[in-house]
Enzyme design. Sequence first.
Site, PDB file in Angstrom:
ATOM      1  N   LYS A 185      51.277-107.190  10.955  1.00  0.00           N
ATOM      2  CA  LYS A 185      50.382-108.250  10.163  1.00  0.00           C
ATOM      3  C   LYS A 185      51.441-109.362  10.119  1.00  0.00           C
ATOM      4  CE  LYS A 185      48.147-109.659   5.848  1.00  0.00           C
ATOM      5  NZ  LYS A 185      48.071-109.613   4.432  1.00  0.00           N
ATOM      6  N   ALA A 236      42.905-111.377   0.843  1.00  0.00           N
ATOM      7  CA  ALA A 236      43.289-112.254  -0.232  1.00  0.00           C
ATOM      8  C   ALA A 236      42.084-112.676  -1.211  1.00  0.00           C
ATOM      9  CB  ALA A 236      44.180-113.192   0.075  1.00  0.00           C
TER      10      ALA A 236
END
Length: 258
Positions: free
Chosen positions: A99, A186
Amino acid sequence: MTDTFQVGSHTFHSRLIVGSGKYKDFETTRRATEAAGAEMVTVAVRRVNITDPGKENLLDYIDPKRYTILPNTAGCFNAEDAVRTLRLAREAGGWTLVKLEVLGDTETLYPNVVETIKAAEILVAEGFEVMVYTNDDPIVAKRLEEIGCVAVMPLGNPIGSGRGLANPFNIRVIKERANVPIVVDAGIGTASDAARAMELGVDAVLVNTAIAEAQDECLMARAMRDAVKAGRAAYLAGRMPKRAFASASSPTEGYIWD
């Protein structure tokens, strides 16, 4: 019905990806990860030890034979540091599914798009399978896909804010234009946020702070697991249309009128 999703060369059944940061200890991380039913766990290489077997190591609690470890570049603010961090992860553990996140500043933790694109180009060219954190701009998301990223991860809101989805319209546009998995990353604060994201049709959500900072981490992990499943099922089922006025739930034909 088997409902899997493909990220690069990897296939997953669980659409809930969890983080490993902010927990009070590794044992709590282990229990919450198990409760979430997750198959992929993202790890900040610069903050959580997965490379030094001589020190307490997350991998003693999160078995890499059971979970796909997803090294990430949290804490990196330029392409050079991000690339170096993931090269270290590959050297230490052989990880190539990674990531990428390159942040713009320490206050907003918004992505630095210019540096993200620069790092993505280098990592893809070096054979990494890159899942990339970015803003909710459909143009940027498409550019990252064109570079060769195997998944694009638009933010729902700033990291750790727990504010839910700021711009569901953009998330939907990104998903509708994508040919790679879209993962909301997020901003998720509670189970309803995760369900709402999945109802937009995204392939998965990544949750860390909402579980790690819950009063009962394992209970919240299970709630997120169930919310992701429910949101995915609702998306596949196809919701009813919204109407301006009421619509009777029972037909009026055959009524006996006085």
